[in-house]
Design an enzyme around this catalytic site. Structure first.
Site, PDB file in Angstrom:
ATOM      1  N   ASP A 200       1.444  -0.841  -0.361  1.00 15.44           N
ATOM      2  CA  ASP A 200       0.160   0.300  -0.562  1.00 15.44           C
ATOM      3  C   ASP A 200       0.840   1.163   0.434  1.00 15.44           C
ATOM      4  OD1 ASP A 200      -2.712   1.928   0.620  1.00 15.44           O
ATOM      5  OD2 ASP A 200      -3.160   0.310   0.862  1.00 15.44           O
ATOM      6  N   GLY A 226       4.553   0.479  -1.647  1.00 17.85           N
ATOM      7  CA  GLY A 226       4.578   0.725  -3.035  1.00 17.85           C
ATOM      8  C   GLY A 226       3.065   1.229  -3.488  1.00 17.85           C
ATOM      9  N   ASP A 227       3.357   1.239  -5.018  1.00 18.24           N
ATOM     10  CA  ASP A 227       2.006   1.427  -5.772  1.00 18.24           C
ATOM     11  C   ASP A 227       1.544   1.060  -6.696  1.00 18.24           C
ATOM     12  OD1 ASP A 227       1.641   4.940  -6.862  1.00 18.24           O
ATOM     13  OD2 ASP A 227       0.733   3.321  -8.087  1.00 18.24           O
ATOM     14  N   HIS A 245     -13.337  -1.218  -7.161  1.00 18.61           N
ATOM     15  CA  HIS A 245     -14.348  -0.769  -7.411  1.00 18.61           C
ATOM     16  C   HIS A 245     -13.493   0.490  -7.269  1.00 18.61           C
ATOM     17  CE1 HIS A 245     -15.456  -0.145  -2.962  1.00 18.61           C
ATOM     18  NE2 HIS A 245     -14.286  -0.476  -2.983  1.00 18.61           N
TER      19      HIS A 245
HETATM   20  C1  LIG Z   1     -11.528   0.941  -0.350  1.00 18.64           C
HETATM   21  S1  LIG Z   1      -9.256   0.305   0.640  1.00 18.64           S
HETATM   22  C2  LIG Z   1      -9.502  -0.752   0.770  1.00 18.64           C
HETATM   23  C3  LIG Z   1      -8.277  -1.831   2.032  1.00 18.64           C
HETATM   24  C4  LIG Z   1      -8.118  -3.147   2.170  1.00 18.64           C
HETATM   25  N1  LIG Z   1      -7.963  -3.800   1.080  1.00 18.64           N
HETATM   26  C5  LIG Z   1      -9.517  -3.171   2.909  1.00 18.64           C
HETATM   27  O1  LIG Z   1      -9.912  -4.594   1.845  1.00 18.64           O
HETATM   28  O2  LIG Z   1     -10.454  -3.291   3.851  1.00 18.64           O
HETATM   29  C6  LIG Z   1      -8.150   1.107  -0.513  1.00 18.64           C
HETATM   30  C7  LIG Z   1      -6.825   0.587  -0.496  1.00 18.64           C
HETATM   31  O3  LIG Z   1      -5.999   0.892  -1.761  1.00 18.64           O
HETATM   32  C8  LIG Z   1      -4.724   1.684  -1.569  1.00 18.64           C
HETATM   33  N2  LIG Z   1      -4.642   2.577  -2.356  1.00 18.64           N
HETATM   34  C9  LIG Z   1      -4.987   3.643  -3.023  1.00 18.64           C
HETATM   35  N3  LIG Z   1      -4.456   4.293  -4.626  1.00 18.64           N
HETATM   36  C10 LIG Z   1      -3.128   3.178  -4.232  1.00 18.64           C
HETATM   37  C11 LIG Z   1      -2.041   3.015  -4.868  1.00 18.64           C
HETATM   38  N4  LIG Z   1      -2.049   4.550  -5.963  1.00 18.64           N
HETATM   39  N5  LIG Z   1      -0.688   2.679  -4.705  1.00 18.64           N
HETATM   40  C12 LIG Z   1      -1.494   1.138  -3.587  1.00 18.64           C
HETATM   41  N6  LIG Z   1      -2.832   1.713  -2.931  1.00 18.64           N
HETATM   42  C13 LIG Z   1      -2.788   1.915  -2.987  1.00 18.64           C
HETATM   43  C14 LIG Z   1      -5.323   3.036  -0.195  1.00 18.64           C
HETATM   44  O4  LIG Z   1      -4.334   3.431   0.309  1.00 18.64           O
HETATM   45  C15 LIG Z   1      -6.535   2.419   0.583  1.00 18.64           C
HETATM   46  O5  LIG Z   1      -5.757   1.419   1.153  1.00 18.64           O
END
Ligand SMILES: C[S@@+](CC[C@H](N)C(=O)[O-])C[C@H]1O[C@@H](n2cnc3c(N)ncnc32)[C@H](O)[C@@H]1O
Length: 342
Positions: A200, A226-227, A245
């Protein structure tokens, strides 16, 4: 006026008034008021002093919630306690929804739904002055509450799905967009032979290492800031829970293609997402989630199984199964499949 119309007016007026209850719960949890209340009634004045709120404003707000089974006033006194439902707003309740109400989210942006309706664009940048993820990244306190809200919702939606997946006995599960790790640590506890990697954004993961160590999983779980739009760490199973989503079709294709790129055929992909009915309908909770996505993130939406199948195939994956989980969640399983040579 027809008698039914009177009932309809009353019902509609009820909808109008109930909206304020949602906002009251968001404000109270942001100020930590439920943590100062409990089963034993306490004077509003004391609670207001401890929470740093205006006593009159707090009393009036609690009176509203008295009518909605969140708090209860001792008859004839100024003392208030939480009901069983209200207890769920305490941060120390095992099924707490405190952060879900307190987090930056729909309550902050829905008042600009008119913008979304006119343009099809998210309301978040208009309401917040910048995109949702950028706003959070610049505000560590709000980010922490958001991550906690994700962990709370994960407990409701994703953890019950862990047993629905036939995890391999060993290998590495890479959780992309993992949040702070509530889901992956549950998977690692369920299957002792597995190793895990949390991926994340760095500011989301800053406290995860300590939490993993506290759970005794430090030797089995790596934290890799990471990304989603960069090459992911190597793994045998890739997990994405409630991530796709948040993104439009183009971004989803990029995320899934990046995972596919270095993965050998047979690599597994497990998506935890809700799946909309094929006939274009949506349950009330599904419609809520779909609108929340539309308001918060550019091009974000809930999708049908056919839509996921198309996105998967476009990115080098074959959908194998879709299994319903608790209301609001499905498990979609796919495997890596290179396109056949022409
Ligand atoms: C809706 S949350 C879901 C978190 C977790 N997977 C859960 O089910 O509870 C979406 C996640 O995507 C991460 N996120 C958003 N943009 C991102 C990016 N460019 N790279 C990595 N993670 C990212 C956010 O920080 C967040 O933790």
């Amino acid at each position: 006026m027809r008698r039914e119309s009177v009932a309809e007016v009353a019902a509609l007026f009820d909808v109008y008034q109930t909206g304020l209850v949602f906002h009251a719960l968001c404000a109270l949890t942001r100020l930590g008021v439920p943590d100062l209340l409990g089963e034993t009634p306490r004077p509003v004045r004391t609670v207001a002093a401890e929470a740093g709120t205006d006593v009159d404003a707090l009393r009036r707000l609690l009176r509203l919630l008295d009518g909605h089974d969140i708090v209860t006033f001792e008859p004839g006194t100024d003392e208030v306690a939480l009901t069983d439902r209200g207890e769920l707003l305490r941060t120390d309740h095992p099924m707490s929804l405190a952060a879900t109400f307190a987090t930056l989210g729909v309550s902050d942006v829905a008042h600009r739904m008119d913008h979304t309706l006119r343009t099809g664009q998210p309301a978040a940048p208009i309401a917040l002055g910048e995109g949702f993820w950028e706003f959070l990244a610049a505000r560590p306190d709000r980010q922490r509450v958001f991550s906690q809200a994700m962990a709370e919702q994960s407990r409701l939606l994703s953890l019950p799905c862990v047993d629905l997946v036939d995890w391999p006995a060993e290998g590495t599960v890479v959780d992309l967009g993992s949040g702070t790790g509530a889901l992956l640590t549950a998977v690692l506890r369920a299957v002792p032979g597995l190793r895990g990697v949390l991926v994340d954004q760095p500011h989301v993961l800053d406290r995860s290492r300590a939490a993993i160590t506290a759970q005794g999983l430090a030797d089995r779980c790596e934290v890799a800031a990471g990304d989603l739009f960069e090459e992911p760490p190597p793994g045998d199973v890739y997990l994405l829970s409630r991530v796709l989503h948040d993104w439009d079709d183009e971004a989803v294709t990029r995320i899934l293609s990046l995972v596919a790129e270095k993965s050998p055929d047979g690599t597994r992909l497990v998506l935890f997402e809700d799946v909309l009915p094929a006939d274009g309908s949506a349950g009330a909770a599904q419609a809520w989630a779909d609108i929340a996505m539309m308001l918060l993130y550019d091009g974000a939406r809930e999708r049908t199984e056919a839509e996921y199948r198309t996105l998967l195939e476009r990115s080098g994956w074959q959908l194998r199964a879709t299994v319903p989980g608790p209301p609001g969640m499905h498990v979609i399983e796919a495997t890596r499949r290179s396109p056949r040579p022409a």
